[in-house]
Design a protein around this motif. Structure first.
Motif: not given
Ligand SMILES: C[S@@+](CC[C@H](N)C(=O)[O-])C[C@H]1O[C@@H](n2cnc3c(N)ncnc32)[C@H](O)[C@@H]1O
Length: 190
Positions: A21, A27, A51, A56, A75, A100, A153
């Protein structure tokens, strides 16, 4: 805009998987508005979000996206995907529980093989397992349409060497108004 319950849900996921996470809060609006201003919405058919977390960016993207375009949000966290499925009813949104790293096969399935015009990434590159970030970057470059862009970001420049291995056209800056200050990157293909 997130409710307090949304913030708590996000924080709980952070406690479960801090490295995946990567952040304790979603964000901010400053970052959202800045990055989405870089998008040519009228020319966008396929938009991909890595992700999405609690959505957001998902909602602001859908607010700007054309009626015939689609947003594919990917995600690794099943709870986030389920939450978004319950919270957002929009036929343009495809939610994928996966990584991803599999962007190419996901596009084949969800976009009939069309390339992505834009990919926006909220992935915590600095805390992903070794090699995963490089793999995702290379797959993203291949998945983008010529002239397409990857928007990122992050709270550090950790991702810059990864970006430079796959893209030559990279712009980035620090948004000092955000708390904490946040780096935003736009890497264009071709
Ligand atoms: C920093 S959070 C960002 C959440 C949201 N986009 C925001 O900006 O508030 C990172 C997100 O990436 C997801 N994540 C981590 N590794 C990933 C991957 N390999 N593929 C897709 N999602 C992933 C996590 O589960 C989490 O939801």
């Amino acid at each position: 805009m997130h409710s307090i319950a949304d913030h708590l849900k996000f924080f709980r996921q952070f406690l479960r998987s801090p490295k995946m996470v990567g952040s304790v809060i979603p964000t901010s609006q400053i970052v959202i508005d800045h990055l989405l201003a870089a998008v040519d919405w009228s020319a966008t058919r396929v938009f991909v979000e890595y992700g999405p977390g609690m959505g957001t960016f998902t909602r602001p993207i859908l607010d700007r996206l054309g009626p015939d375009a689609r947003l594919i949000a990917i995600d690794t966290c099943r709870d986030f995907i389920d939450h978004l499925g319950d919270a957002i009813a929009d036929p343009r949104l495809r939610l994928v529980h996966g990584s991803a790293a599999d962007i190419e096969s996901i596009l084949a399935e969800e976009a009939g093989g069309l390339p992505a015009d834009y990919v926006i990434s909220g992935l915590p590159f600095s805390t992903l397992p070794p090699g995963v970030g490089d793999g995702i970057m290379a797959a993203t470059e291949r998945a983008l349409a010529p002239g397409g862009a990857l928007l990122i970001y992050q709270y550090s420049t950790f991702v810059l060497p990864l970006l430079r291995r796959c893209f030559t056209n990279i712009r980035y800056r620090r948004l000092w108004r955000n708390v904490p200050p946040c780096f935003v990157f736009v890497a264009r293909k071709g």
